[in-house]
Each structure stands twice: as C-alpha cells, then as structure tokens.
Design an enzyme around this catalytic site. Sequence first.
Site, PDB file in Angstrom:
ATOM      1  N   MET A   1       0.840  -1.214  -0.020  1.00  0.00           N
ATOM      2  CA  MET A   1      -0.059   0.130   0.173  1.00  0.00           C
ATOM      3  C   MET A   1       0.983   1.105   0.161  1.00  0.00           C
ATOM      4  O   MET A   1       1.959   1.212   0.468  1.00  0.00           O
ATOM      5  CB  MET A   1      -0.930   0.057   1.367  1.00  0.00           C
ATOM      6  CG  MET A   1      -1.945   1.197   1.423  1.00  0.00           C
ATOM      7  SD  MET A   1      -1.354   2.774   1.751  1.00  0.00           S
ATOM      8  CE  MET A   1      -0.880   2.226   3.501  1.00  0.00           C
ATOM      9  N   ASN A  77       2.274  -1.266   9.264  1.00  0.00           N
ATOM     10  CA  ASN A  77       1.193  -1.130   8.348  1.00  0.00           C
ATOM     11  C   ASN A  77       0.363  -2.447   7.685  1.00  0.00           C
ATOM     12  O   ASN A  77       0.322  -3.324   8.716  1.00  0.00           O
ATOM     13  CB  ASN A  77       1.241   0.057   7.237  1.00  0.00           C
ATOM     14  CG  ASN A  77       2.149   0.088   6.446  1.00  0.00           C
ATOM     15  OD1 ASN A  77       3.379   0.165   6.726  1.00  0.00           O
ATOM     16  ND2 ASN A  77       1.672  -0.173   5.050  1.00  0.00           N
ATOM     17  N   ASP A  78       0.082  -2.443   6.818  1.00  0.00           N
ATOM     18  CA  ASP A  78      -0.859  -3.408   6.118  1.00  0.00           C
ATOM     19  C   ASP A  78      -0.460  -4.822   6.537  1.00  0.00           C
ATOM     20  O   ASP A  78       0.632  -5.255   6.232  1.00  0.00           O
ATOM     21  CB  ASP A  78      -0.759  -3.440   4.355  1.00  0.00           C
ATOM     22  CG  ASP A  78      -1.045  -2.117   3.914  1.00  0.00           C
ATOM     23  OD1 ASP A  78      -1.055  -0.871   4.664  1.00  0.00           O
ATOM     24  OD2 ASP A  78      -0.920  -1.989   2.710  1.00  0.00           O
ATOM     25  N   PRO A  79      -1.482  -5.681   6.843  1.00  0.00           N
ATOM     26  CA  PRO A  79      -1.319  -7.242   6.873  1.00  0.00           C
ATOM     27  C   PRO A  79      -1.135  -7.489   5.700  1.00  0.00           C
ATOM     28  O   PRO A  79      -1.853  -7.152   4.642  1.00  0.00           O
ATOM     29  CB  PRO A  79      -2.538  -7.477   7.604  1.00  0.00           C
ATOM     30  CG  PRO A  79      -3.603  -6.618   7.231  1.00  0.00           C
ATOM     31  CD  PRO A  79      -2.930  -5.293   7.176  1.00  0.00           C
ATOM     32  N   SER A 138       2.892  -4.179  -0.493  1.00  0.00           N
ATOM     33  CA  SER A 138       1.655  -5.213  -0.151  1.00  0.00           C
ATOM     34  C   SER A 138       1.228  -5.979  -1.095  1.00  0.00           C
ATOM     35  O   SER A 138       1.465  -5.967  -2.435  1.00  0.00           O
ATOM     36  CB  SER A 138       0.505  -4.251   0.413  1.00  0.00           C
ATOM     37  OG  SER A 138       0.720  -3.683   1.546  1.00  0.00           O
TER      38      SER A 138
END
Length: 603
Positions: A1, A77-79, A138
């Site tokens: 992301m 941040n993003d999984p 991501s």
Amino acid sequence: MGSHEKHNCVWTILPLWLCAVSFLFLAANNGGPATVGASHDVYNMMNVQSSSRATPHSINHIHRTGYHFQPSRNWINDPNGPMYYKGWYHLFYQYNPNGSLWGNIVWAHSVSKDLINWKPLKPAIYPSKPFDKFGTWSGSATIRPGNRPAIMYTGIVDDKQSQVQNLAYPADYNDPYLQEWVKPDHINPIAVPDSTINQTAFRDPTTAWLGRDGRWRMLVGGKRGGQRRGIAFLYWSRDFLKWVKAKHPLHSSDGTGMWECPDFFPVRVQGTAGLDTSATGGENGAAAVKHVLKVSLDETRYEYYTVGEYDEGKDRYTPDNSSVDGWNGLRFDYGNFYASKTFFDPSKNRRILWGWSNESDSYPEDLVNKGWAGIQAIPRTIWLDPLGKQVVQWPIKEVEAIRHNKVELKNHKLKMGEKIEIKGITPAQADVEVTFTFHSLDKMESFDPNWNIYDAQKLCGIRGSTVQGGVGPFGLATLASKNMEEFTPVSFRVFRTQDDTHKVLMCSDATTSTLNNTNMYTPSFAGFVNVDLTKNKKISLRSLIDHSVVESFGAGGKTCITSRVYPTLAINDGAHLFAFNNGTELVTIETLTAWSMVNPKIN
C-alpha cells in the site's frame, strides 16, 4: 500500500511537523478522515534520515496494547499474505525495522497456532532485486494445488515509485515456518504496467483464484490515468509464472480515486462457513455463492465493499442493486481500519479478516518519541448476512481463551441520564458483551431529510452521546476517567424516518477521549445498523477495549467501528467502564458480561 501523489512533503521546505499539521488541517476542512489511515506520504522525508533520528532509545508503553498484534517497536502497516500452512497461521506485514515512521519497508513475518499468541521470525521479503530495489509493498498469499504457497507482492523499481508485481515462493516447502523465500530473476516481474496503466498507481495484488477453465486469475489495484476511476485490473496465467493482462478489468467505478489493497472472495449465500478463494457455486451440488469485492480508497482512507455476482465466463463482477458502488457504500469497519486482507482457514473452515489500525496521534514527533506505531485489529470471522445484502464480522473464537475475571449484570434499568459502573474487571483491557432492550419506539426522534442519509459520521457529530434523545443514545462509556472528564462512548440512537420506519445510528465518539487533544485526530466515527427493532426491541453491542483501541461490533457484527484513543487520565488503573442511557425512553440492560483480558505472548 502507499499513495505517492497526495500530501507529499518531500518537495516542501516546511519542517516535517508543520507539513503534518498542514495535512491534518486540509483533510479536516475537506471533510476527509485526516490521519485515520494515514499513508506514508506525510513521512517520506524521514525515510532518508538516519535511523538514530528515527529510533528512540526507549519505548513509551503508556498506550501500547495488551492483546492486539504489534511488534515490540517501530512502524507497521498493512497485513500481508495471511495463510494457514502445516499447522501454523502465518501473518506477514509491512514493517520498518529502523524506526517508528513509514520507510525502509520489509515484509515482517510472525507465526501462531491460535491467531492470538505469536512468534516472530526474520523478515520474509525485503528489497534485494532490481524489481523491488526501492520497496517491497503489499500483496497476498495463494495456496496452490499440492499445498504449495506463493506470495505475490508489489515491487518498487525506481525513485519515482514505479510499480510492478512480483512472485516469491518458499525455498523449502517442508519448513512449516516458511523462513526462506525465493524471488526468481527469470520470471520477475510477473506483471508490468502497459501503456494504458499509470505505473505509479498499480499495486497490491490479490490472492489468486483458479477458474474451472484451468486459468489462474489475480487482481491488481489501480486507477485510470490521471482520472478518478478506480480499477481492479485482471491478470490470467496458466502456470502461475507467466501472467497476461485481460482485455477488460474485473470491475471499475468512476469518482472513487485509486483502489488500494483490493480483495475478492466468495461467500456462501447460506451459512457462516468460509470458502476457498477458488470456490464457485451452483453446480454439482456446490453451495450457492455470492462474491465480495473490497477496495481501500486512497482518497478517503476508508475501505468499501460490494456484494454481487461474478460471471466467470466473462470475467466480470457486477455489484447487486442493493450495493452502493463508491464512497457511499458499505464498509467492513466505519472507523480506523484500513488495508484489510482476508484468507480462507481450512483448519476451521472459515474466512478470516485482518485489518490495520493506524495511530491517530500521528505527529511525527509523537511516533518517534513513543517508538512504535500501528497495530493489527483482532482477526475477525466474516460471512454473508442471511439477507444477502452485507457481510457480518465477529472476533475469532480464540480471543475468548484470554478472558479472565468474568462479571455479569442482568435486568438493570437505566432511566434518562443514568449510568452504572461495571466493576470487577480491568477496564483498560477488557471484552464486554451487552444486550439493551426497550419497551417502545414511540419516542424516536425524527430523521431530518436534509441529513445526508449516508453520512453517519456527521450525524454522530451533531447527535453525540451526551445530546439527549428519545430512544437513545445508550451504550458503553469505555476508557473513562472516574469523573467522566474523558471517555470514549460507543452508543446507539434510533430515528424515525419519513416513511415511518426506523434508522439505527451507531457511534464510537473519540471527541471526549482525552484531555490532551491538541495534536490528535479524535473523530466521531459512525455507521448505520441494518437491524429490525419492531419485533424484538433489543440490540447488542460487543467492545474489545485495549488501552488505545476500542473495537466495537453492533447487532452481532453487522456494523463495526474501530477507534484509536489516547486517554490522559483513563490509563491503566485509572480507567473505568460505564453503561449509560441519555434518552427519554427507559432502557434495560438485559444482560451484560465483561471480562478482563490477559496478555498473550505477542512477538
């Protein structure tokens, strides 16, 4: 992301903190959510600064969570790429090993037997090749036939943030920890933006699915040139190595802006069991299915989804008429929740949703000084509501294993202006389930037709928990100081619409959450709840409270709201929990059960 186009402070001569303030001011005055899902753009300057500047000597633990997933320090941040493999749950996530601001991102890696206790491993993917030299962003994991996992992720190839899609696979499939990953030079990148694609808006590949025609499909998020049409680009492959862009996207929508972190998966029309991403329905006795398309919108920093039909023959997705396709659409979560990712868990036949919750005290100095930023929300089981118009979410069953010191309250009446304290637990770290009932809807307030029917957040701002109503507001005052100088209320309020039906508003209001609110984003998050109160005049609420986060699930998970808050007084033993009613209609706590939550082993 990661968007690179908005609020980019690299070019400015302003101090970094002032640039962040400007971003907050502009977002607030444009009705945007400001730092709710703050992208890394505000912090790009820190990426080129020394790690000693970005990394503190100690960690500030005051608002760190007890049972939510986060590493011991630094930015997350993003999984990414969640999956179940050889008895272990794997979670990868965007992580800065050098500091608590965005930058230097790698795919950190942790494993778990229960999705609650986590063991850290070394980073799985990090910049090391020409096709990801400037960033490993991501992506998703796909379990191929023969139980062979693969990861597809976005690589950044230059300092202009040009983006390509890459493939990695385990060096040893016999290793249940999947500690080593290979990025083959001879096949990467597997997808490069052609002349029709904005090369700086082309990222976050989905889990791939295998069609009945033997072709694999995956989606990549993007937008149309300089326009605001969000797109889910579709790619095909016969061998999972060579990928070809389809002539048409799976779906697109005008006026939405960039689509980040798309997710596309099937859900059963009936029942709560999950489905493998490649599952299709309607033939040979297979369960009838719908599909869900979720996108994270870079412009709003919220996520939106639709429920609809996937035509595999035409490779087109069409939202149902009941699904609004755009900014006014449904959300997985109406609060601080972004870049989510689902995966199918074959061990328990369920689909699980992970989501990132960013900090809201996100002045760069704050994040540097406390030494950490970002958490992952509690994993949620997700399924289609029986009415077929929305999904339902609920915290995974495993979280109940860390409950402790149960307290109960039954049939307690709350008159207007009354509140009752829930004692016997640790209110700063708790799990609370409550069902409220009332006798009549006669005292409902009228729903003003001038209110934007979709903008629940603005409505919550003018009809907050302390504003007297008819049926409501009633709910829980979480992370409250003893004398209510600060608190985060999670509440319901029922309105009468022009057609003489009702509309239920759910709010999680952070505006009163702290006495130190000068440099924090403290919004009144809200969403409407699709529930019929005419037959059974009751509504349920569950809140997971964990020092600086309150995750709330209304009406059994039909509407979910995550708030990040940073109390000044209501910390640790200074936190209290109350149930309250500020409506003229008598409200009864039919049942309330609350538990303290013990600390699992997390990284």
